[in-house]
Design a protein around this motif. Structure first.
Motif, PDB file in Angstrom:
ATOM      1  N   SER A  85       0.820  -1.218   0.000  1.00 46.97           N
ATOM      2  CA  SER A  85       0.000   0.000   0.000  1.00 46.97           C
ATOM      3  C   SER A  85       0.856   1.272   0.000  1.00 46.97           C
ATOM      4  O   SER A  85       0.315   2.371  -0.073  1.00 46.97           O
ATOM      5  CB  SER A  85      -0.901  -0.002   1.237  1.00 46.97           C
ATOM      6  OG  SER A  85      -0.099  -0.132   2.403  1.00 46.97           O
ATOM      7  N   VAL A  86       2.173   1.114   0.090  1.00 47.92           N
ATOM      8  CA  VAL A  86       3.074   2.277   0.056  1.00 47.92           C
ATOM      9  C   VAL A  86       3.641   2.402  -1.351  1.00 47.92           C
ATOM     10  O   VAL A  86       4.141   1.419  -1.910  1.00 47.92           O
ATOM     11  CB  VAL A  86       4.226   2.107   1.075  1.00 47.92           C
ATOM     12  CG1 VAL A  86       5.230   3.251   0.950  1.00 47.92           C
ATOM     13  CG2 VAL A  86       3.682   2.017   2.489  1.00 47.92           C
ATOM     14  N   LEU A  87       3.555   3.595  -1.935  1.00 50.73           N
ATOM     15  CA  LEU A  87       4.101   3.795  -3.277  1.00 50.73           C
ATOM     16  C   LEU A  87       5.619   3.988  -3.180  1.00 50.73           C
ATOM     17  O   LEU A  87       6.087   4.871  -2.465  1.00 50.73           O
ATOM     18  CB  LEU A  87       3.461   5.024  -3.945  1.00 50.73           C
ATOM     19  CG  LEU A  87       3.792   5.170  -5.430  1.00 50.73           C
ATOM     20  CD1 LEU A  87       3.040   4.125  -6.269  1.00 50.73           C
ATOM     21  CD2 LEU A  87       3.462   6.577  -5.940  1.00 50.73           C
ATOM     22  N   VAL A  88       6.356   3.145  -3.886  1.00 52.79           N
ATOM     23  CA  VAL A  88       7.819   3.268  -3.903  1.00 52.79           C
ATOM     24  C   VAL A  88       8.227   3.888  -5.236  1.00 52.79           C
ATOM     25  O   VAL A  88       8.119   3.262  -6.291  1.00 52.79           O
ATOM     26  CB  VAL A  88       8.491   1.895  -3.706  1.00 52.79           C
ATOM     27  CG1 VAL A  88      10.016   2.035  -3.800  1.00 52.79           C
ATOM     28  CG2 VAL A  88       8.093   1.300  -2.352  1.00 52.79           C
ATOM     29  N   VAL A  89       8.650   5.147  -5.175  1.00 50.98           N
ATOM     30  CA  VAL A  89       9.028   5.886  -6.381  1.00 50.98           C
ATOM     31  C   VAL A  89      10.510   5.669  -6.637  1.00 50.98           C
ATOM     32  O   VAL A  89      11.339   5.909  -5.757  1.00 50.98           O
ATOM     33  CB  VAL A  89       8.744   7.395  -6.209  1.00 50.98           C
ATOM     34  CG1 VAL A  89       9.198   8.169  -7.441  1.00 50.98           C
ATOM     35  CG2 VAL A  89       7.265   7.630  -5.935  1.00 50.98           C
ATOM     36  N   ILE A  90      10.848   5.191  -7.833  1.00 50.77           N
ATOM     37  CA  ILE A  90      12.262   5.048  -8.205  1.00 50.77           C
ATOM     38  C   ILE A  90      12.586   6.194  -9.160  1.00 50.77           C
ATOM     39  O   ILE A  90      12.162   6.203 -10.311  1.00 50.77           O
ATOM     40  CB  ILE A  90      12.530   3.671  -8.863  1.00 50.77           C
ATOM     41  CG1 ILE A  90      12.052   2.538  -7.939  1.00 50.77           C
ATOM     42  CG2 ILE A  90      14.013   3.515  -9.173  1.00 50.77           C
ATOM     43  CD1 ILE A  90      12.278   1.133  -8.506  1.00 50.77           C
ATOM     44  N   ASP A  91      13.291   7.190  -8.628  1.00 56.79           N
ATOM     45  CA  ASP A  91      13.628   8.385  -9.407  1.00 56.79           C
ATOM     46  C   ASP A  91      14.903   8.086 -10.197  1.00 56.79           C
ATOM     47  O   ASP A  91      15.991   7.970  -9.624  1.00 56.79           O
ATOM     48  CB  ASP A  91      13.826   9.571  -8.452  1.00 56.79           C
ATOM     49  CG  ASP A  91      14.137  10.879  -9.186  1.00 56.79           C
ATOM     50  OD1 ASP A  91      14.456  10.845 -10.395  1.00 56.79           O
ATOM     51  OD2 ASP A  91      14.067  11.940  -8.535  1.00 56.79           O
ATOM     52  N   GLU A  92      14.739   7.963 -11.503  1.00 56.10           N
ATOM     53  CA  GLU A  92      15.859   7.596 -12.375  1.00 56.10           C
ATOM     54  C   GLU A  92      16.226   8.745 -13.310  1.00 56.10           C
ATOM     55  O   GLU A  92      16.400   8.536 -14.517  1.00 56.10           O
ATOM     56  CB  GLU A  92      15.492   6.355 -13.195  1.00 56.10           C
ATOM     57  CG  GLU A  92      15.267   5.114 -12.353  1.00 56.10           C
ATOM     58  CD  GLU A  92      15.176   3.850 -13.194  1.00 56.10           C
ATOM     59  OE1 GLU A  92      15.960   2.919 -12.946  1.00 56.10           O
ATOM     60  OE2 GLU A  92      14.327   3.797 -14.104  1.00 56.10           O
ATOM     61  N   ALA A  93      16.388   9.934 -12.754  1.00 58.62           N
ATOM     62  CA  ALA A  93      16.693  11.098 -13.589  1.00 58.62           C
ATOM     63  C   ALA A  93      17.970  10.911 -14.402  1.00 58.62           C
ATOM     64  O   ALA A  93      18.125  11.505 -15.475  1.00 58.62           O
ATOM     65  CB  ALA A  93      16.798  12.345 -12.710  1.00 58.62           C
ATOM     66  N   TYR A  94      18.884  10.079 -13.888  1.00 56.07           N
ATOM     67  CA  TYR A  94      20.195   9.922 -14.549  1.00 56.07           C
ATOM     68  C   TYR A  94      20.393   8.529 -15.128  1.00 56.07           C
ATOM     69  O   TYR A  94      21.529   8.123 -15.386  1.00 56.07           O
ATOM     70  CB  TYR A  94      21.309  10.224 -13.540  1.00 56.07           C
ATOM     71  CG  TYR A  94      21.190  11.618 -12.967  1.00 56.07           C
ATOM     72  CD1 TYR A  94      21.626  12.720 -13.688  1.00 56.07           C
ATOM     73  CD2 TYR A  94      20.596  11.823 -11.722  1.00 56.07           C
ATOM     74  CE1 TYR A  94      21.483  14.002 -13.177  1.00 56.07           C
ATOM     75  CE2 TYR A  94      20.454  13.105 -11.205  1.00 56.07           C
ATOM     76  CZ  TYR A  94      20.901  14.190 -11.941  1.00 56.07           C
ATOM     77  OH  TYR A  94      20.754  15.457 -11.438  1.00 56.07           O
ATOM     78  N   VAL A  95      19.307   7.789 -15.304  1.00 58.21           N
ATOM     79  CA  VAL A  95      19.432   6.370 -15.674  1.00 58.21           C
ATOM     80  C   VAL A  95      20.235   6.170 -16.957  1.00 58.21           C
ATOM     81  O   VAL A  95      20.984   5.207 -17.086  1.00 58.21           O
ATOM     82  CB  VAL A  95      18.026   5.721 -15.776  1.00 58.21           C
ATOM     83  CG1 VAL A  95      17.211   6.306 -16.918  1.00 58.21           C
ATOM     84  CG2 VAL A  95      18.136   4.226 -15.894  1.00 58.21           C
ATOM     85  N   GLU A  96      20.132   7.105 -17.893  1.00 61.29           N
ATOM     86  CA  GLU A  96      20.831   6.943 -19.172  1.00 61.29           C
ATOM     87  C   GLU A  96      22.346   6.954 -18.990  1.00 61.29           C
ATOM     88  O   GLU A  96      23.075   6.401 -19.811  1.00 61.29           O
ATOM     89  CB  GLU A  96      20.423   8.048 -20.158  1.00 61.29           C
ATOM     90  CG  GLU A  96      18.948   8.022 -20.567  1.00 61.29           C
ATOM     91  CD  GLU A  96      18.035   8.790 -19.612  1.00 61.29           C
ATOM     92  OE1 GLU A  96      18.522   9.253 -18.554  1.00 61.29           O
ATOM     93  OE2 GLU A  96      16.834   8.905 -19.911  1.00 61.29           O
ATOM     94  N   TYR A  97      22.815   7.625 -17.940  1.00 64.96           N
ATOM     95  CA  TYR A  97      24.260   7.736 -17.708  1.00 64.96           C
ATOM     96  C   TYR A  97      24.835   6.549 -16.941  1.00 64.96           C
ATOM     97  O   TYR A  97      26.044   6.421 -16.792  1.00 64.96           O
ATOM     98  CB  TYR A  97      24.571   9.018 -16.917  1.00 64.96           C
ATOM     99  CG  TYR A  97      24.310  10.283 -17.685  1.00 64.96           C
ATOM    100  CD1 TYR A  97      25.175  10.683 -18.714  1.00 64.96           C
ATOM    101  CD2 TYR A  97      23.210  11.083 -17.410  1.00 64.96           C
ATOM    102  CE1 TYR A  97      24.940  11.846 -19.427  1.00 64.96           C
ATOM    103  CE2 TYR A  97      22.969  12.246 -18.120  1.00 64.96           C
ATOM    104  CZ  TYR A  97      23.837  12.620 -19.125  1.00 64.96           C
ATOM    105  OH  TYR A  97      23.601  13.769 -19.835  1.00 64.96           O
ATOM    106  N   ALA A  98      23.961   5.699 -16.398  1.00 59.53           N
ATOM    107  CA  ALA A  98      24.429   4.599 -15.554  1.00 59.53           C
ATOM    108  C   ALA A  98      24.902   3.429 -16.412  1.00 59.53           C
ATOM    109  O   ALA A  98      24.346   3.161 -17.478  1.00 59.53           O
ATOM    110  CB  ALA A  98      23.309   4.159 -14.624  1.00 59.53           C
ATOM    111  N   GLU A  99      25.937   2.754 -15.957  1.00 57.80           N
ATOM    112  CA  GLU A  99      26.386   1.552 -16.660  1.00 57.80           C
ATOM    113  C   GLU A  99      25.344   0.461 -16.503  1.00 57.80           C
ATOM    114  O   GLU A  99      24.757   0.313 -15.427  1.00 57.80           O
ATOM    115  CB  GLU A  99      27.713   1.065 -16.075  1.00 57.80           C
ATOM    116  CG  GLU A  99      28.908   1.857 -16.574  1.00 57.80           C
ATOM    117  CD  GLU A  99      30.077   1.764 -15.605  1.00 57.80           C
ATOM    118  OE1 GLU A  99      30.296   0.676 -15.056  1.00 57.80           O
ATOM    119  OE2 GLU A  99      30.725   2.801 -15.397  1.00 57.80           O
ATOM    120  N   ALA A 100      25.153  -0.310 -17.583  1.00 57.50           N
ATOM    121  CA  ALA A 100      24.148  -1.371 -17.557  1.00 57.50           C
ATOM    122  C   ALA A 100      24.413  -2.282 -16.364  1.00 57.50           C
ATOM    123  O   ALA A 100      25.551  -2.670 -16.108  1.00 57.50           O
ATOM    124  CB  ALA A 100      24.204  -2.163 -18.861  1.00 57.50           C
TER     125      ALA A 100
END
Ligand SMILES: *Cc1c(COP(=O)(O)O)cnc(C)c1O
Length: 365
Positions: A191-206
């Motif tokens: 019932s708790v919303l877990v927000v994954i903020d991926e503002a920089y996801v494109e810069y992260a290594e796979a």
């Protein structure tokens, strides 16, 4: 007329701001010294100009400025859905991902409800929570500059409505692994919303961070938050989005300010997704520069945590932080300094990066 010139009798009582608003910090614009070659490395923007296809889409959309934009952003949401392998009903857009996050918090939190996030993390989090009249619960980062997920899970109460995970974390650059988020999601009530903020996801290594779409499919209380402001280079246009369960995404769309995302932003975002390969080539160049800078600094005694964002994090308090800030200031390099914690520097073109390296060399540990 300046406020000094307002004609008010000494006993006039002006309308009061809400306590939550009066307590908010004011925005402090970056200082600029005239005549200096300024390197703007304080806001993690892309140093590249917009992708040509995005600029062309904006030029075309400019002739429709007399009209309101599509408030449902149908074309953009359908294009995003295709890009991500979800349905348009699971996508909500907003004026930057900060705008979407405001929709999330106002959409889920009543006064006094709790929002848990790590600290230090993105500066907008406490502001948006306070504005909504909700309570912020911040959990200190662990020794490795990452999220302390055990402590975050332990902080959940029956007032907790939203948890914000920032990966890679702004400003430390440290990602949260897929496995650790999965264990966390098993511990947190659905019932708790877990927000994954991926503002920089494109810069992260796979593989360094989560496969957030896979987590979303398995745990429908996950909400993915992404933006066109960073890797796509559209910070000035204000467009970001969330992926969430259809009922939640629908709620976010209802919470939105009408017409908050302009037609220019919608069209530029669609064109940017179509030009994904060009964006990726730019991101690869930034990643290469990030690795070059980190290696250079490590060889000179700096101990940095590997950053998965388009920025470096220099943990520094007291006099080291003060002398770094002075040195960057004097050289016309705008960086983000955090009282008591350190300095965050955006990775940009190699000439600007070299200026940064010269300053940090002079302060080597
Ligand atoms: C920059 C940033 C954003 C993006 O904000 P926009 O409103 O999309 O420009 C979101 N989250 C984090 C952690 C950021 O650093």
């Amino acid at each position: 007329m300046t406020s000094d010139q307002l004609l008010t009798a000494p006993d006039t009582v002006l309308p009061a701001l809400r306590g939550a608003v009066a307590g908010l910090p004011s925005y402090v614009p970056g200082r600029r010294s005239a005549g200096m070659d300024i390197a703007a490395l304080a806001s993690n923007e892309s140093h590249y100009e917009p992708l040509p296809a995005a600029a062309a889409a904006v030029a075309e959309a400019a002739s429709t400025m007399n009209r309101y934009p599509d408030s449902a952003a149908v074309e953009l949401r359908e294009r995003l859905a295709r890009h991500l392998g979800v349905t348009a009903g699971e996508v909500a857009v907003g004026p930057g991902s900060v705008g979407v996050l405001q929709q999330i918090i106002t959409g889920l939190c009543d006064a006094g409800d709790e929002v848990i996030f790590a600290w230090r993390s993105f500066e907008a989090y406490p502001i948006l929570v306070e504005l909504a009249g909700a309570r912020r619960v911040h959990i200190p980062l662990d020794e490795a500059e990452g999220h302390d997920l055990d402590a975050m899970a332990a902080a959940v109460t029956d007032r907790t409505k939203v948890i914000l995970l920032c990966t890679p974390n702004n400003p430390t650059g440290v990602p949260i692994s897929h496995e650790r988020i999965e264990v966390f999601l098993q511990a947190v009530p659905s019932s708790v919303l877990v927000v994954i903020d991926e503002a920089y996801v494109e810069y992260a290594e796979a593989g360094s961070g989560p496969d957030s779409l896979a987590l979303y499919r398995r745990y429908p209380n996950v909400c993915i938050l992404r933006t066109f402001s960073k890797a796509y280079g559209l910070a000035g246009l204000r467009v970001g989005y969330a992926v969430a369960a259809p009922t939640i995404a629908e709620g976010l769309r209802r919470t939105a300010l009408p017409f908050a995302v302009s037609a220019l932003a919608q069209m530029a975002a669609v064109a940017s997704l179509d030009a994904g390969e060009e964006m990726e080539a730019r991101v690869a160049a930034v990643r290469q520069e990030r690795a070059r800078m980190a290696a250079h600094l490590e060889a000179r005694g700096w101990k940095l945590k590997p950053s998965q964002g388009n920025f470096l994090w220099i943990r520094a308090d007291g006099s080291l932080r003060a002398s770094l800030v002075d040195a960057f200031d004097a050289s016309g390099i705008l960086v983000r300094a955090y009282q008591g914690d350190g300095v965050r520097i955006t990775v940009a073109d190699s000439a600007s990066n070299n200026r940064v390296l010269r300053i940090l060399e002079a302060h080597a540990a």
